[in-house]
Write a protein that holds these residues in place. Structure first.
Motif, PDB file in Angstrom:
ATOM      1  N   UNK A 174     -58.106 -22.545   3.814  1.00 30.20           N
ATOM      2  CA  UNK A 174     -57.126 -23.597   4.067  1.00 30.20           C
ATOM      3  C   UNK A 174     -57.189 -23.995   5.542  1.00 30.20           C
ATOM      4  N   UNK A 175     -56.783 -25.242   5.891  1.00 28.01           N
ATOM      5  CA  UNK A 175     -56.757 -25.648   7.306  1.00 28.01           C
ATOM      6  C   UNK A 175     -55.776 -24.775   8.103  1.00 28.01           C
ATOM      7  N   UNK A 176     -56.214 -24.311   9.277  1.00 31.14           N
ATOM      8  CA  UNK A 176     -55.375 -23.483  10.144  1.00 31.14           C
ATOM      9  C   UNK A 176     -55.256 -24.193  11.488  1.00 31.14           C
ATOM     10  N   UNK A 177     -54.136 -24.848  11.781  1.00 32.44           N
ATOM     11  CA  UNK A 177     -53.997 -25.563  13.068  1.00 32.44           C
ATOM     12  C   UNK A 177     -53.924 -24.585  14.234  1.00 32.44           C
ATOM     13  N   UNK A 178     -54.353 -25.060  15.394  1.00 33.92           N
ATOM     14  CA  UNK A 178     -54.273 -24.250  16.614  1.00 33.92           C
ATOM     15  C   UNK A 178     -52.822 -24.233  17.080  1.00 33.92           C
ATOM     16  N   UNK A 179     -52.327 -23.055  17.401  1.00 36.83           N
ATOM     17  CA  UNK A 179     -50.931 -22.908  17.794  1.00 36.83           C
ATOM     18  C   UNK A 179     -50.736 -23.313  19.249  1.00 36.83           C
TER      19      UNK A 179
END
Length: 497
Positions: free
Chosen positions: A20-25
């Motif tokens: 799944x897409x994992x955005x940068x925090x």
């Protein structure tokens, strides 16, 4: 065994579906920002003293990020050249394998006439087999094509070096322009805030006097108009120099908020660069040394090599090969053996496409030749225009310098008379503003002289950077650049302008 393989395949499929897409925090962005800020100033000598022009150029060539990027591209091109050379080697392939069957690889035979079994089931293969081979293959056509490609990559490497020269020329020109505008800004900021505040107060006082009719409306309004015209021009000129320090900071890779100070030449010690060649010599030098023209020659050689490659591909494909083999199968009479041979092939229908490619390569070569001739004329025009712009800038500087000297004498005269109460503070303010405006015009026109001289050097393909530097420190680079600038006529001496 089959169950294990099935389970492995199912696990792979399920793991692929679970991505799944994992955005940068935000925390990761903050870490990146901290790392980038540290990397920007890493291994960089801090600013501790006012910069001379040679110091600024040395810092730009050592620390400027764009220049460092292009140096890395040059290193990459050199590595690609090494790779192209290695592709000239023949192919030497080592191969090993292991094969296991869950049952015996057996077979029987039957008669094609009666359909009855003629031989009981038998095998000639072990259930476990290990095999290895070492093969040598050399294609005459591939070698010829690899040789041509390597020559093309060598020319691309030389083009990359010329591109680095071109970028260095532009960086040195940008540093020169930003440096002298920073000199103008540095001088201006010493006086402008104070004098502008006085001007705004004088405008307010003049408006009060006009409203109270203590002075004729025409005189008051004329005075306000004169002051506003001077202030407007000061704002315009200040707008031209305000970004100078930030631009210089970017070029030498320091933060825009850094307190950059540059060495200011005294008004009576401003030197004018003295071109080391005549116009005709500049033009001839440019035709021999401009990076763009040299790259056009390399492009022509690359295209000519492409023509040779297309001609090579019209030849038959001859391949020589030799190999040694080993097989652990106990049923084999010879478990070790070698073979040697050659084959020749020719793609008959491919001839048409290769002839078309050959024609295309020749057309490209004609286009590049015309581009080179067009570049030849463009370079001559650029040198000629830069030469004219340089001497026009000198004339403008002499005029603005003379104007500044006159304003200096006027303001001196007004100050003396103001002290004796012979002239009012309004006349003194007008003289002070005109004096400041004259100095700023002079400094900007002086910056334009050096900028146009730098453009003349760039148009001529002259390197400001020395070819070799014995001392690779920052001071060593600055010293070598200063010596090179002296040979180019960009030296510090007083001219009678």
């Amino acid at each position: 065994m089959n169950k294990t393989i099935a389970v492995f395949v199912i696990v792979l499929i399920l793991s692929g579906c679970s991505i799944h897409p994992i955005p940068i925090t935000l925390k990761q962005h903050q870490q990146r920002l901290s790392q980038d800020q540290s990397a920007l100033q890493a291994n960089q000598q801090p600013l501790t003293a006012p910069l001379a022009l040679s110091d600024a150029m040395a810092r730009a060539i050592r620390y400027n990020l764009n220049h460092r990027i292009n140096l890395l591209h040059g290193a990459l091109s050199a590595q690609e050249l090494t790779t192209a050379r290695l592709e000239l080697l023949p192919k030497l392939t080592a191969q090993a394998g292991y094969n296991y069957r869950s049952n015996i690889n057996a077979s029987s035979s039957e008669s094609i006439e009666t359909g009855t079994e003629t031989l009981e089931p038998s095998t000639s293969t072990d259930q476990e087999i290990t095999e290895a081979s070492l093969s040598f293959t050399w294609s005459v056509l591939d070698f010829g094509l690899s040789y041509v490609r390597a020559k093309q990559q060598a020319d691309r490497y030389l083009m990359a070096k010329e591109h680095i020269r071109k970028i260095a020329h532009q960086i040195m020109l940008d540093v020169r322009s930003a440096y002298w505008r920073t000199v103008a800004q540095q001088r201006l900021m010493k006086y402008i805030d104070k004098i502008m505040t006085q001007a705004e107060n004088a405008l307010k006082d003049s408006e009060v006097i006009r409203k109270k009719r203590l002075q004729s409306p025409y005189t008051a309004l004329s005075y306000q108009r004169d002051i506003l015209l001077i202030i407007r021009e000061l704002h315009i000129l200040r707008k031209n120099v305000l970004p100078a320090k930030a631009e210089l900071a970017k070029l030498i890779n320091v933060l825009p908020s850094s307190n950059i100070q540059v060495i200011e030449p005294a008004a009576n010690a401003m030197w004018l660069p003295d071109p080391p060649m005549t116009l005709n010599e500049f033009e001839q030098y440019a035709l021999l040394h401009r990076p763009e023209l040299i790259n056009e020659v390399y492009k022509e050689r690359i295209t000519a090599a492409e023509t040779k490659a297309a001609m090579l591909q019209l030849l038959p494909h001859l391949k020589l090969q030799a190999a040694g083999h080993y097989n652990s199968n106990d049923f084999l009479v010879n478990q070790h053996w070698g073979d040697i041979g050659f084959d020749i092939s020719y793609n008959l229908l491919g001839t048409f496409s290769q002839l078309s490619r050959l024609k295309t390569a020749k057309e490209k070569q004609n286009i590049i030749q015309l581009n080179r001739l067009a570049m030849h004329m463009a370079v001559l025009s650029q040198v000629h225009i830069s030469w004219q712009a340089y001497y026009q800038a000198i004339d403008e500087f002499k005029a603005s310098s003379h104007f500044s000297e006159i304003e200096q004498k006027i303001v001196h005269h007004v100050r003396v008379n103001a002290k004796k109460n012979r002239l009012g503070k309004n006349e003194l303010l007008r003289a002070e503003l005109n004096h400041l405006l004259g100095k700023l015009r002079r400094d900007l026109s002086y910056a334009d002289v050096h900028n146009t001289f730098g453009q003349l050097l760039v148009a001529s393909g002259i390197d400001v950077l020395p070819k070799t530097v014995t001392d690779n420190t920052l001071d060593g680079w600055a010293s070598s650049i200063e010596q090179k600038m002296q040979t180019l006529g960009d030296i510090s001496f007083v001219n009678n302008f």
